[in-house]
Design a protein around this motif. Structure first.
Motif: not given
Length: 184
Positions: A36-43, A48-58, A138-146
């Protein structure tokens, strides 16, 4: 005296072994929070609530798919089971599609989802994964969820730091493969 020495050794052993035992709820919470912190740090525009939700779901969805698809082996062995009809799903493209679709259901305002592909090489088969970035990036500035890589245990990393694969937009790799530009 012997009882006292025995009691001290037993206490010491319990402390050592107890300290070595992982605490699953704490580890899981820490992993979700780190993502969640890494997603929040994307920009700065990332909520931050969306980042936390995305991380929890992933994390939760990776575990759910592992169970739903009966993934009990390393990824390559599970692939062989799918290809030979012993399992219905669990190839990397199944994971990428399921994760992307699940996260798209959230209609994030500050995050974008991508499907990344690493083209085949002489030493690797093609690989697909979901990817999350800040809205408009860009996807190159994102985070892989694998979740495929570790058989349902979510692996994540900034795309540029995941040197194990050569991540590119899925449609670019598809076009390259269809044109015959990639010899593999």
């Amino acid at each position: 005296m012997t009882r006292l020495v025995f009691a001290l050794w037993a206490t010491l052993a319990a402390l050592i072994l107890g300290g070595c035992a992982p605490s699953q709820p704490f580890v899981g919470k820490t992993e979700v929070d780190a993502l969640a912190e890494a997603i929040s740090d994307l920009g700065p525009q990332v909520d931050p609530a969306e980042a936390q939700r995305a991380a929890s779901i992933a994390y939760a969805y990776s575990k759910q798919l592992k169970q739903d698809w009966n993934v009990t082996d390393p990824a390559i062995i599970h692939n062989a089971k799918v290809i030979n009809g012993f399992r219905e799903k669990g190839l990397c493209n199944d994971w990428a599609q399921a994760m992307t679709q699940r996260l798209q259901q959230e209609n994030f305002r500050t995050l974008d989802l991508h499907w990344a592909t690493s083209p085949p090489t002489a030493f690797r088969i093609i690989h697909h994964s979901a990817l999350i970035s800040a809205k408009g990036d860009s996807m190159y500035d994102g985070i892989i969820l694998d979740p495929w890589r570790n058989s349902g245990a979510l692996f994540w990393a900034p795309v540029r730091e995941d040197t194990r694969y050569n991540w590119r937009p899925r449609l670019d790799v598809r076009a390259e493969l269809m044109s015959g530009e990639n010899p593999f």
